[in-house]
Design an enzyme around this catalytic site. Structure first.
Site, PDB file in Angstrom:
ATOM      1  N   LYS A 205      60.038  28.463  74.588  1.00 37.00           N
ATOM      2  CA  LYS A 205      60.011  28.669  75.742  1.00 37.00           C
ATOM      3  C   LYS A 205      60.500  30.037  76.184  1.00 37.00           C
ATOM      4  CE  LYS A 205      59.271  24.583  78.640  1.00 37.00           C
ATOM      5  NZ  LYS A 205      59.658  23.836  79.749  1.00 37.00           N
TER       6      LYS A 205
ATOM      7  N   LYS B 130      50.312  20.372  71.496  1.00 41.45           N
ATOM      8  CA  LYS B 130      50.375  19.141  72.215  1.00 41.45           C
ATOM      9  C   LYS B 130      49.676  19.504  73.766  1.00 41.45           C
ATOM     10  CE  LYS B 130      54.923  20.081  74.250  1.00 41.45           C
ATOM     11  NZ  LYS B 130      56.111  19.743  75.176  1.00 41.45           N
TER      12      LYS B 130
ATOM     13  N   LYS C 240      51.644  20.878  80.325  1.00 45.38           N
ATOM     14  CA  LYS C 240      51.298  21.205  81.832  1.00 45.38           C
ATOM     15  C   LYS C 240      51.438  22.699  81.969  1.00 45.38           C
ATOM     16  CE  LYS C 240      55.591  18.620  82.656  1.00 45.38           C
ATOM     17  NZ  LYS C 240      56.111  17.386  83.019  1.00 45.38           N
TER      18      LYS C 240
HETATM   19  P1  TYM Z   1      58.830  16.355  80.080  1.00 50.63           P
HETATM   20  O1  TYM Z   1      58.798  16.520  81.671  1.00 50.63           O
HETATM   21  O2  TYM Z   1      58.355  17.635  79.298  1.00 50.63           O
HETATM   22  O3  TYM Z   1      57.703  15.258  79.472  1.00 50.63           O
HETATM   23  C1  TYM Z   1      58.113  13.900  80.182  1.00 50.63           C
HETATM   24  C2  TYM Z   1      57.609  13.039  79.013  1.00 50.63           C
HETATM   25  O4  TYM Z   1      56.234  13.124  78.369  1.00 50.63           O
HETATM   26  C3  TYM Z   1      56.221  13.208  77.321  1.00 50.63           C
HETATM   27  N1  TYM Z   1      55.223  14.125  76.792  1.00 50.63           N
HETATM   28  C4  TYM Z   1      54.380  13.717  75.919  1.00 50.63           C
HETATM   29  N2  TYM Z   1      54.091  12.731  74.992  1.00 50.63           N
HETATM   30  C5  TYM Z   1      53.048  12.724  74.239  1.00 50.63           C
HETATM   31  N3  TYM Z   1      52.144  13.807  73.914  1.00 50.63           N
HETATM   32  C6  TYM Z   1      52.331  14.723  75.069  1.00 50.63           C
HETATM   33  N4  TYM Z   1      51.295  15.818  74.873  1.00 50.63           N
HETATM   34  C7  TYM Z   1      53.512  14.948  75.832  1.00 50.63           C
HETATM   35  N5  TYM Z   1      53.561  15.687  76.538  1.00 50.63           N
HETATM   36  C8  TYM Z   1      55.004  15.355  77.039  1.00 50.63           C
HETATM   37  C9  TYM Z   1      57.569  14.019  76.485  1.00 50.63           C
HETATM   38  O5  TYM Z   1      57.977  13.482  75.310  1.00 50.63           O
HETATM   39  C10 TYM Z   1      58.757  13.120  77.601  1.00 50.63           C
HETATM   40  O6  TYM Z   1      58.871  11.852  77.379  1.00 50.63           O
HETATM   41  N6  TYM Z   1      63.424  16.896  78.849  1.00 50.63           N
HETATM   42  C11 TYM Z   1      62.619  16.264  79.171  1.00 50.63           C
HETATM   43  C12 TYM Z   1      62.817  15.628  80.431  1.00 50.63           C
HETATM   44  C13 TYM Z   1      64.237  14.911  80.364  1.00 50.63           C
HETATM   45  C14 TYM Z   1      64.662  13.587  79.831  1.00 50.63           C
HETATM   46  C15 TYM Z   1      65.984  13.298  80.029  1.00 50.63           C
HETATM   47  C16 TYM Z   1      63.840  12.682  78.961  1.00 50.63           C
HETATM   48  C17 TYM Z   1      65.591  15.436  81.063  1.00 50.63           C
HETATM   49  N7  TYM Z   1      66.400  14.382  80.600  1.00 50.63           N
HETATM   50  C18 TYM Z   1      66.498  12.058  79.712  1.00 50.63           C
HETATM   51  C19 TYM Z   1      64.542  11.519  78.618  1.00 50.63           C
HETATM   52  C20 TYM Z   1      65.762  11.236  78.664  1.00 50.63           C
HETATM   53  C21 TYM Z   1      61.083  17.059  79.255  1.00 50.63           C
HETATM   54  O7  TYM Z   1      61.314  18.032  79.596  1.00 50.63           O
HETATM   55  O8  TYM Z   1      60.076  16.148  79.367  1.00 50.63           O
END
Ligand code: TYM
Length: 329
Positions: A112, A194, A197
């Protein structure tokens, strides 16, 4: 005591990768663990520039998707990260126990950091310490996430162990769980990356909010491999990804779907997949619309969630402050 914690950034689009990688596991696990906490991580979303009104809307909408997909507020606490100040407080403290090198090594930071038009904010670098604070505040034993977040949970584990080594047992070192077949859902337009969004084309993902026409159009346009067989194979990443999605959406084994489409063409397979996604999402979309039509009800659920977990967050923060020599008045 088994307690799970997880969250999703409210960036406007929740896609099938988010559902299959995260929310689907949450819904299954909320019945099996002692406590489950799901957060809308708005403070993580502002590491890149957001439109204020859209962010507010996306935050409520993300919570509504949790509920519409089956997270039950009677069983799980759902809340907005920024409504609990302990997250930023512990996040700052943990920054002081984390090496810059550790943060620079994070794949998501590397991906990023060079792409933001507004430059690379410090928040993008320290993002994983805030995520560690989210998890450690609640002494979570397990973090259900998609595979792309595993590196951040590994760092959380390292930070917790480091803190405990310095000050004695204070923070629970969390495990993580990733569930889906093939580990991650890949982009429909490029099966080597992957589903995301922030992808440049909307043909990369299926948003939970996409209309039936859009879903069918996106699935029909999805890239396929050079072969003709509908078979799960490492040489066929695109069709394997579509099979994974089909399997996860319908809860059928991949082999069952392969048998069903033996000798049939990609066209027929894609129409069946598109229809399966449309049918799966229809009741979820209806529930989401219903929830968004009554924001007071949604806000009441989020307020109750935040209040329910407050004592736990306050206790951990106060223990941490005590251990490191800050005064708790
Ligand atoms: P984020 O918002 O990017 O994604 C949310 C969740 O979706 C999963 N995910 C996917 N799983 C499978 N295939 C994909 N293509 C895919 N794209 C996204 C992510 O692995 C995630 O579980 N940093 C985190 C948010 C966060 C968080 C936390 C998560 C902040 N604090 C504490 C767990 C615990 C994030 O940006 O996820």
């Amino acid at each position: 005591m088994r307690r799970i914690f997880s969250g999703i950034q409210p960036t406007g689009i929740i896609h099938l990768g988010n559902y299959l990688g995260a929310i689907k596991q949450w819904v299954e696990m909320q019945d099996k663990v002692d406590e489950s906490i799901f957060c809308v991580v708005d403070l993580h979303a502002i590491t890149v520039r957001q439109d204020p009104e859209k962010l507010r809307q996306a935050t409520l909408s993300t919570a509504a998707w949790y509920l519409a997909c089956g997270v039950d507020p009677e069983k799980s606490a759902i809340f907005i990260q920024s409504t609990r100040p302990e997250h930023t407080e512990l996040g700052w403290i943990l920054n002081c126990y984390t090496q810059i090198g550790e943060l620079e090594r994070m794949t998501q930071f590397k991906d990023k950091s060079n792409h933001e038009k507004t430059g690379t904010g410090a928040g993008l670098l320290t993002y994983p310490t805030l995520m560690a604070a989210d998890i450690l505040l609640y002494q979570a034993t397990n973090v259900p996430v998609g595979e792309d977040q595993v590196q951040h949970v590994e760092l959380t584990r390292d930070i917790a162990k480091r803190f405990n080594n310095l000050y004695g047992q204070t923070l629970v070192v969390p495990e993580y769980s990733t569930k889906i077949a093939g580990k991650r859902i890949m982009g429909l337009d490029d099966a080597t990356k992957k589903m995301s969004k922030s992808a440049p084309s909307e043909y990369n993902y299926i948003a939970l909010s996409d209309s039936p026409e859009k879903i069918m159009q996106k699935v029909k346009k999805a890239v396929t491999d050079s072969g003709t067989q509908i078979q799960h194979d490492t040489d066929q990443p695109a069709i394997s990804n579509l099979l994974n999605i089909f399997s996860e959406i319908t809860n059928q084994e991949v082999t069952e779907i392969e048998d069903q489409f033996l000798g049939k063409g990609y066209g027929e397979f894609k129409i069946a997949l598109g229809q399966a996604i449309i049918d799966f999402l229809a009741p979820i979309q209806a529930k989401h619309n219903e929830l968004m039509a009554n924001p007071q009800h949604l806000e009441a659920i989020l307020r109750a969630g935040s209040e329910k977990i407050a004592p736990l967050a306050q206790k951990t923060l106060s223990d941490v402050k005590q251990k490191i020599g800050l005064i708790n008045l």
